[in-house]
Write a protein that holds these residues in place. Structure first.
Motif, PDB file in Angstrom:
ATOM      1  N   LEU C 179       7.471   1.657  -3.402  1.00  0.00           N
ATOM      2  CA  LEU C 179       6.587   2.324  -4.349  1.00  0.00           C
ATOM      3  C   LEU C 179       7.206   2.639  -5.715  1.00  0.00           C
ATOM      4  O   LEU C 179       6.576   2.384  -6.745  1.00  0.00           O
ATOM      5  N   PRO C 183       4.405   0.300  -8.227  1.00  0.00           N
ATOM      6  CA  PRO C 183       3.178   1.038  -7.973  1.00  0.00           C
ATOM      7  C   PRO C 183       1.979   0.105  -8.055  1.00  0.00           C
ATOM      8  O   PRO C 183       2.104  -1.033  -8.494  1.00  0.00           O
ATOM      9  N   ARG C 257       5.174   2.748   1.779  1.00  0.00           N
ATOM     10  CA  ARG C 257       4.395   2.758   0.545  1.00  0.00           C
ATOM     11  C   ARG C 257       3.227   3.727   0.574  1.00  0.00           C
ATOM     12  O   ARG C 257       2.946   4.377  -0.422  1.00  0.00           O
TER      13      ARG C 257
END
Lengths: 91, 296, 655
Positions: C179, C183, C257
């Motif tokens: 992440l 993103p 994530r």
């Protein structure tokens, strides 16, 4: 497999457990065992990940602080033993 | 037919000419122009393996064309036809055997050199240590013996083994200077050692070889190999004239972006070790021993 | 429009790129065209009854084939875009973001959504027919497998226009794919698309393993099986053992994530190396999963078109099983440079070299099959002959790559790129195209045009060498993979330009294949005999296309190349056995549940991609309901009565 393909009832023989009496049933049982094999791999991978990462707690609390390790090990074992006891019942 | 093949030849010649004209010179095939013992060992191994695999590949391709030409299904083809012939112990032993022998030879060389390349190329009491950190998207070099640091270029002395200690403070990358030797990953939380040595003075291009995001294509750096004296003079000059690398400055380097070549007269104490520890080095005893070893 | 909504829509739909607007428009147009045609010709019911609900392995195979060709097109366009960008130094055709997305989707699609469905197409089309079975062991599960693959691929492809494509490479290594560095929904698409289609792959592996072991015609012992079936069996063994590892790797990365775990993160104790290891424990066997069936197809094609028995049958079987086993002990060769130490590297280097031995043996056996045969150069045979030198070179560079110290120089360079394209295209794609041309008449009842097919082959084959040989060179010049731009003056220009030209030649080859299909639908030579190639195995004993129950009477087999032997006996005028009387045939019923189940998976996956868990809950609940329904559904099969069989067989001109 000399059984004629697709014929639902030809393999029916007395003394054979119900789920083995049809060709469909036999295939499913065999397929299920193969599925178990793939599941074994899946869980081995999870265990391997645990083995590698078990000390990687970044300063946080480890399993010993979070859980009662002795108790859940015992509980797991008891559960597993019950499944083994269950086996002779269905064989 | 001869007319046609003549035209093909001319095409090939034209293409070859183009290659020369546009400056695709043999020196640019960097892997085959080693400038140090590590790259030389690897080049030797590459030629050995090419020679060994050719023993199988060339005959296979030749044999295929021969067989197809000879046994085509044509009305007047009088070549033997044996539709049921499908077993031959002798033949099978031959082609299980030949690859086994070839692989055996190649495996021996491979294992020997795999172990050899983890040791310094020459026995030397004081190898130079350079700590390399790959960042997004630049390279930071630290010289623990001199206390100086550089970005996107590094100087090394000629003829002296250099141990590059590699780590990353960004997604993993790979440190590759083809003319000096093969690459090794830079991994966050790990310290890995790569021995290289330059035997000729010169400027060698290095590049990040493992994809690490948007600026990855621009992660090239220069490795400048100079004589021992010149190297010491350079280090002293950087020590005197360059600005220091502060904690704040390092944070700016870590931020994503592309950077020009930079020099620093000092860097925060323990920067390299702390970076590794923070990113998981504490779980890797082996890597910590590489760092410990290099301090003594 | 309120700012919130505007902001939301601009993030949901990918905007700002003319290329993507173009795709948006064409997606809408194509969808409208399909809807129009289906409505205009009242084909919705036909689509649902004959295709979406089918459990017939032949139809599922055809759907896999269509999907694979579509994905080959998409992946191929990705490849051409990349080659265009790299044609010359400092090109600004694509920017870094787009290039990164495109090589990620190119790799993922080609391996998981092109190669996998292509091999599954061949499994489905040929295996039951070759072993004399009426369907696979679990027809319903087979339909689920296909739809899982289909909706997994659909989900993955949505990323192009909705939310943004993944851009961390098809290997998706953390921490880059985690992440903080990545993103947005792109990477989630990758994880969920692969996960959903991966479940289908495991199911297919189990299905065909059971089918081959349990449903062969009487008399067909394992050592009398066609080699293609052996290759499928070996591939299934690998699928069963390798895919669960990918499942775990993807699941853990997804948990990282979307749930903030730290399995592979850079900080807080995560270990990215763990993912790299797990990925390649699946990833290397995966290469053999897609290439072994190709070996099987080549074995069938070579024997048929040399009019000769396959040479060294037992050797062929042994080598395939050896490859299947050794393929588990080579994964570290994908990261010799990750610092595993000389002992580990030596072990995996030698294991990798050893796998070349059985592979080499197979090549010799194919050559000896042709030796003293009568070789007909048809399109399937041409792809096979194109494969041999290709694979010889690709295999040789593979051995070179396995030399661990030398790999330090090849790793992540264009040398590596050239190598794996040579084995994956030269092996898998050539194999699947050979299989497609070979079994096309069996599936559709007409041959693909030979002349166009040969043109396609030559464009593709020559284009292949023009494209990939310069890449070996440019790898030695230090060019690394995944760079979207390079400066002039390194000598990389000309090889890259040549390579791009080659890529376009391959593109022309692909267009010619499509043209061949379109042309042949109208003008292709009709196959009335069911045996257009003078084949050797049981599928050629049936009409083209075969009836839905395949065999009215299950054949009895007493040798390899069973159909060839039957023809020989007939030719010699030996008396044929009196055919058994027909008996009712037990068949599975069509069902719409697999389709609905997989739509539900798609909805759930979409929910996870955007963290809209309402969708996920609805989707997963529907999945559970479908499974529950299946458990208590007893109306799953029926019998074809003898009169109907007689009617069908008579219509096909068979008694």
């Amino acid at each position: 497999m000399e059984a004629v393909h697709g014929d639902l009832h030809t393999a029916a023989v007395r003394d054979v457990p119900l789920e083995h009496t049809t060709e469909d049933g036999q295939l499913r049982i065999f397929g299920f065992w193969i599925f178990i094999v793939s599941d074994l791999i899946l869980f081995s991978t999870l265990f391997a990940t645990f083995a590698v990462l078990r000390t990687h707690v970044a300063g946080g609390p480890g399993p010993a602080q979070l859980f009662d390790v002795g108790a859940f090990t015992a509980e797991t074992l008891i559960l597993l033993i019950f499944t083994v006891v269950y086996l002779p019942g269905v064989m | 037919m001869p007319n046609r093949s003549g035209r093909w030849l001319r095409w090939i010649g034209w293409l070859g000419g183009c290659l020369v004209v546009t400056g695709c010179s043999p020196e640019q095939i960097v892997v085959f122009h080693p400038a140090g013992p590590v790259a030389a060992t690897e080049e030797r191994l590459i030629w050995t393996s090419i020679a060994l695999v050719s023993v199988v590949v060339v005959p296979v391709i030749a044999l295929m064309f021969y067989i197809v030409a000879r046994y085509r299904d044509r009305p007047n083809n009088n070549a033997p036809y044996r539709p049921k012939w499908s077993e031959s112990k002798t033949l099978e032993i031959i082609w299980w055997g030949i690859p086994i022998v070839i692989i055996g030879i190649l495996a021996t060389f491979t294992v020997r050199d795999t172990f050899a390349l983890t040791r310094p190329p020459e026995k030397v009491s004081s190898p130079l240590t350079v700590q390399v950190t790959s960042l997004d998207w630049k390279w930071l070099f630290q010289y623990p013996d001199h206390g100086v640091a550089t970005v996107n270029y590094c100087e090394i002395p000629v003829g002296r083994p250099v141990q590059f200690i590699l780590t990353s403070n960004a997604p993993m990358n790979s440190f590759w200077v083809p003319q000096l030797g093969g690459q090794e990953y830079t991994m966050p939380g790990m310290a890995m050692r790569l021995w290289l040595q330059a035997d000729k003075p010169g400027v060698y291009t290095g590049r990040g070889a493992n994809f690490s995001g948007r600026g990855y294509a621009h992660m090239t750096f220069r490795v400048v190999a100079v004589s021992d004296d010149e190297f010491n003079r350079w280090a002293a000059k950087v020590k005197q004239t360059a600005p220091p690398l502060t904690e704040d400055g390092y944070r700016k380097l870590v931020a994503q972006g592309i950077s020009p070549e930079l020099s620093f007269s000092s860097y925060p104490k323990g920067l390299f070790e702390d970076t590794i520890m923070m990113e998981g080095g504490m779980y890797m005893k082996h890597d910590m021993s590489i760092l410990g070893h290099e301090k003594t | 429009m309120p700012v919130g909504v505007q902001n939301y829509t601009t993030h949901f739909f990918v905007t700002g790129d003319p290329l993507i607007y173009g795709v948006d428009v064409s997606i809408i147009l194509v969808s409208l065209a399909i809807v129009y045609v289906l409505t205009r010709y009242r084909k919705w019911g036909w689509l649902w009854r004959e295709w979406l609900t089918t459990v017939d392995h032949k139809r599922i195979g055809i759907m896999y084939l269509i999907a694979a060709l579509l994905m080959l097109f998409r992946g191929g366009v990705d490849g051409l875009l990349m080659r265009t960008q790299l044609a010359w130094p400092n090109m600004h055709f694509l920017e870094a973001e787009h290039y990164n997305q495109i090589f990620t989707t190119h790799g993922t699609i080609m391996i998981l959504f092109m190669a996998m469905p292509f091999i599954f197409a061949m499994f489905n089309i040929a295996v039951p027919l070759q072993i004399g079975a009426r369907d696979v062991a679990f027809p319903y599960l087979n339909a689920i497998s296909f739809w899982l693959f289909f909706f997994g691929a659909l989900l993955f492809n949505h990323s192009f226009v909705i939310g943004g494509s993944p851009d961390a490479g098809w290997t998706s290594y953390p921490p880059l794919a985690d992440l903080p560095f990545n993103p947005g929904p792109g990477e989630n698409y990758y994880l969920l698309g692969l996960q959903i289609s991966g479940i289908g792959s495991i199911a297919t592996g189990i299905n065909f393993f059971v089918t081959i072991l349990k449903m062969r015609a009487p008399g067909m012992t394992l050592m009398r099986m066609p080699l293609f079936c052996w290759s499928v069996l070996a591939a299934c063994i690998i699928i069963i053992f390798a895919f669960p590892v990918l499942t775990v790797a993807l699941a853990l990365l997804l948990i990282d994530r979307i749930a903030g775990a730290h399995f592979f993160t850079m900080f807080d104790g995560g270990n990215p190396m763990m993912f790299v290891n797990m990925f390649w424990i699946w990833g290397h066997p995966e290469v053999y999963i897609v290439v072994l069936p190709a070996f099987g197809i080549f074995s069938e094609v070579v024997a048929t078109f040399s009019r000769k028995r396959i040479f060294g049958y037992s050797s062929m079987v042994a080598s395939m099983l050896a490859i299947a086993v050794i393929s588990y002990f080579t994964w570290v060769h994908h990261f010799f440079t990750m610092g595993a130490g000389p002992g580990v590297n030596s072990f995996f280097a030698v294991a990798t070299m050893i796998i070349a031995i059985p592979t080499g043996v197979k090549v010799f056996n194919w050559l000896m099959t042709m030796f003293q045969g009568r070789i007909r150069i048809t399109t399937p045979m041409l792809w096979t002959l194109g494969f041999i030198p290709n694979f010889a070179i690709g295999g040789a560079t593979g051995v070179m790559l396995s030399v661990a110290p030398a790999d330090y120089q090849y790793h992540n360079s264009y040398f590596l790129i050239a190598h794996f394209h040579q084995v994956l295209i030269g092996g898998t794609v050539y194999g699947m195209l050979a299989g497609m041309y070979y079994w096309w008449p069996k599936m559709f009842g007409f041959k693909l045009d030979e002349r166009l097919g040969k043109w396609a082959f030559w464009f593709f084959n020559i284009g292949f060498y023009v494209c990939f040989l310069p890449q070996y060179l440019v790898g030695f010049m230090g060019m690394t993979r995944r760079v979207y731009i390079y400066p002039p003056g390194l000598g990389w220009e000309i090889p890259n330009l040549i390579s791009t030209i080659g890529a376009y030649l391959m593109g022309v080859g692909f267009i010619l294949i499509v043209a061949d299909v379109v042309y042949s639908i109208r003008y292709g030579e009709r196959d009335l005999t069911g045996d257009p190639w003078d084949g050797r195995t049981l599928e050629w004993s049936l009409s083209s296309p075969p009836p839905h129950y395949n065999f009215a009477r299950i054949p009895r087999v007493d040798s390899r190349d069973a159909w060839w032997e039957m023809k020989q006996r007939r030719q010699r005028g030996e008396p044929m056995e009196e055919p058994e009387p027909l008996r009712p045939i037990h068949m599975p019923k069509n069902s719409g549940v697999p389709f609905i189940l997989c739509v539900a998976f798609f909805v759930a996956g979409f929910g996870f991609v955007f963290n809209w868990y309402v969708f996920s809950v609805i989707g997963l609940l529907t999945v559970a309901i479908c499974l529950f329904h299946r458990s208590f559904d007893y109306d799953t099969d029926y019998y074809i009565p003898v009169e109907e069989l007689e009617h069908h067989e008579a219509a096909l001109g068979r008694t």
